[in-house]
Write a protein that holds these residues in place. Sequence first.
Motif, PDB file in Angstrom:
ATOM      1  N   VAL A  68      -8.026  -0.301  -1.490  1.00 39.70           N
ATOM      2  CA  VAL A  68      -6.748  -0.983  -1.669  1.00 39.70           C
ATOM      3  C   VAL A  68      -6.919  -2.460  -1.329  1.00 39.70           C
ATOM      4  CG1 VAL A  68      -5.315   1.050  -1.282  1.00 39.70           C
ATOM      5  CG2 VAL A  68      -5.980  -0.379   0.666  1.00 39.70           C
ATOM      6  N   LEU A  69      -6.162  -3.298  -2.018  1.00 43.16           N
ATOM      7  CA  LEU A  69      -6.280  -4.749  -1.861  1.00 43.16           C
ATOM      8  C   LEU A  69      -5.145  -5.289  -1.010  1.00 43.16           C
ATOM      9  CD1 LEU A  69      -7.676  -7.440  -2.844  1.00 43.16           C
ATOM     10  CD2 LEU A  69      -5.914  -7.485  -4.633  1.00 43.16           C
ATOM     11  N   PRO A 112      -4.157  -3.564  -7.687  1.00 42.86           N
ATOM     12  CA  PRO A 112      -3.877  -3.199  -6.288  1.00 42.86           C
ATOM     13  C   PRO A 112      -4.945  -2.328  -5.655  1.00 42.86           C
ATOM     14  CG  PRO A 112      -2.544  -1.870  -7.763  1.00 42.86           C
ATOM     15  CD  PRO A 112      -3.242  -2.890  -8.631  1.00 42.86           C
ATOM     16  N   ALA A 113      -5.802  -1.730  -6.467  1.00 44.53           N
ATOM     17  CA  ALA A 113      -6.858  -0.862  -5.924  1.00 44.53           C
ATOM     18  C   ALA A 113      -7.975  -0.721  -6.950  1.00 44.53           C
ATOM     19  CB  ALA A 113      -6.297   0.511  -5.556  1.00 44.53           C
ATOM     20  N   VAL A 144       0.839  -1.200   0.000  1.00 47.13           N
ATOM     21  CA  VAL A 144       0.000   0.000   0.000  1.00 47.13           C
ATOM     22  C   VAL A 144       0.872   1.247   0.000  1.00 47.13           C
ATOM     23  CG1 VAL A 144      -1.664   1.353   1.345  1.00 47.13           C
ATOM     24  CG2 VAL A 144      -1.962  -1.123   1.096  1.00 47.13           C
ATOM     25  N   ALA A 145       1.905   1.269   0.835  1.00 54.46           N
ATOM     26  CA  ALA A 145       2.815   2.418   0.871  1.00 54.46           C
ATOM     27  C   ALA A 145       3.515   2.606  -0.467  1.00 54.46           C
ATOM     28  CB  ALA A 145       3.836   2.229   1.989  1.00 54.46           C
ATOM     29  N   SER A 146       3.946   1.511  -1.079  1.00 52.45           N
ATOM     30  CA  SER A 146       4.617   1.599  -2.379  1.00 52.45           C
ATOM     31  C   SER A 146       3.665   2.111  -3.450  1.00 52.45           C
ATOM     32  CB  SER A 146       5.178   0.230  -2.781  1.00 52.45           C
ATOM     33  OG  SER A 146       6.182  -0.182  -1.874  1.00 52.45           O
ATOM     34  N   LEU A 147       2.406   1.681  -3.382  1.00 53.96           N
ATOM     35  CA  LEU A 147       1.413   2.169  -4.338  1.00 53.96           C
ATOM     36  C   LEU A 147       1.171   3.666  -4.147  1.00 53.96           C
ATOM     37  CD1 LEU A 147      -0.726   1.574  -6.531  1.00 53.96           C
ATOM     38  CD2 LEU A 147      -2.340   1.084  -4.666  1.00 53.96           C
ATOM     39  N   ASP A 193       5.327   6.698 -15.090  1.00 57.05           N
ATOM     40  CA  ASP A 193       4.400   6.044 -15.997  1.00 57.05           C
ATOM     41  C   ASP A 193       3.736   4.881 -15.269  1.00 57.05           C
ATOM     42  OD1 ASP A 193       2.985   5.176 -18.166  1.00 57.05           O
ATOM     43  OD2 ASP A 193       4.677   4.201 -19.158  1.00 57.05           O
ATOM     44  N   ALA A 194       2.519   5.072 -14.823  1.00 56.98           N
ATOM     45  CA  ALA A 194       1.831   4.047 -14.055  1.00 56.98           C
ATOM     46  C   ALA A 194       0.327   4.234 -14.188  1.00 56.98           C
ATOM     47  CB  ALA A 194       2.232   4.130 -12.573  1.00 56.98           C
ATOM     48  N   THR A 195      -0.412   3.170 -13.960  1.00 55.71           N
ATOM     49  CA  THR A 195      -1.876   3.248 -13.928  1.00 55.71           C
ATOM     50  C   THR A 195      -2.306   4.179 -12.794  1.00 55.71           C
ATOM     51  OG1 THR A 195      -2.058   0.977 -14.739  1.00 55.71           O
ATOM     52  CG2 THR A 195      -3.994   1.915 -13.659  1.00 55.71           C
ATOM     53  N   LEU A 196      -3.229   5.066 -13.091  1.00 53.91           N
ATOM     54  CA  LEU A 196      -3.731   6.000 -12.085  1.00 53.91           C
ATOM     55  C   LEU A 196      -5.002   5.455 -11.441  1.00 53.91           C
ATOM     56  CD1 LEU A 196      -3.300   9.358 -14.030  1.00 53.91           C
ATOM     57  CD2 LEU A 196      -1.915   8.558 -12.119  1.00 53.91           C
TER      58      LEU A 196
END
Length: 490
Positions: A368-369, A384-385, A332-335, A355-358
């Motif tokens: 969050v999962l 992840p969410a 979760v923190a990394s996300l 560059d990442a999914t928003l």
Amino acid sequence: MLVVGGGLAGTSAALFLAWRGVPVTLVEKHPGSSPHPRAVGFTARTGELLRAVGLEDGLPPSRVAKGFGVRRVRVESLVGKRFEETFWTPPEEISEIEYSPSKGVALAQDRMEPVLRDKARELGADIRMSTRMLEFTQDDDGVTAIVQGDGEPYEIRADYLIAADGHRSPIREALGITRTGRGHMHTSRSVLFRAPLEEYLKDGIGQFVVDGVGFLTTYGDGRWVLMLEDREYTEAELRQLIFRAIGRDDLDVEIITTGRWTITAGVADQFSKGRIFLAGDAAHTLPPSRGGFGANVGIEDAHNLAWKLAAVLNGESRPSLLDTYDAERRPVASLCHQQIFARNDGHNRDREPEDATLYDNNAMHYGVLYRSGAVLGAGPELPPAQRPEQWNGQPGTRAPHVWIEPGKSTLDLFQRGWVLVADHPQWEEAAHRAGVRYERIDQLDAFGLSEKGASLVRPDGYIAWRSVDLPDDPATALEAAFRTASAGTR
């Protein structure tokens, strides 16, 4: 239990542990909260956690308008010309879905911390301010700390230690735990002041990028902070810069204090070592963002850890359950770190956005999962969410909010132990055999269940397991799931 650090994460840990009946001592080297608050305003998810321990009532609700978040605009000055508004990335969407029974809390950090401390003390926590930890050791049976207050150093022996000692965390450093992330970004100066400027907040904008001056925002209680470039300032210079930012010099301005802020970003490469756990800024330094990923994430760390420590200390679960803290909270923190730098309204001063999914804030706050041994059925193929309605009761996600009756949410059924949610007599019998509380509700579709299905909800309100329909042997299925999830091992 010993908690080192009396900021938001550490005090929350003491509060949640005491609420669960765990004897806990907290030591904090400072006599009180910093006069220069950092965090301001807390999400509705944090409001849910405070609601559970009886703290939500009486706290000022967030004034953030639904669907608009915290609005920010570039200006000539507070009273001068306004230019473009900085919109959210990803865009905020107005949703008809009510995600939470809580509305968030509009309170500055230096006023929230005493509220948490007082409640923790009321519940039995031993909070020792002006007390510094000098050294610590751990062995197979516990942790020994040498601390000092006003008198001679003395020893505290505890089963476990929670290190909530800030982003520089001497405990993390002593354990040799490294961090991954953007690292040092920039350093700023700030001046905290009081001035009668409420009339300039009527349109819902609370953050101002002032051309040629700096960043101006309000704590919502008459206090404002102006962020400036990193150099020394005289009081006369600070007052002049405040007047420039406001756009007028005919107001009574009280300078309260100044600060110097080093903005860094990083996530610890492990959140525990032996009997010591990192929480809050010690575990993750997340720069201030409109997503509220700093203090709120630290409070959720404390909440996740508290029920697991309580279960182990009470003999209800095996120590293997504690391994799920790192497995659940570090991703979760990394996300959150990723999302801060993937957004255009983040801290991308010197680099391109990541560059990442928003994921929108409803997904980040409520969806969050968790993937760990305390969850059955959260595979690597899942994102992840997601927003709660997209999850629809997926194991590893926060149980959905639905009103059961006026003033009572499904979330109010949880937090005090394992709960089986269903509406069928065979599940009621199965819950009795498994030793979990049974709660009959009609809104099973919100949990992704048929009329004969059931969901097993953990003491933190997260779904550990579900059976969409009625299996041949409900009692055996539930007992197996409960045995696995409560031990944290598959």
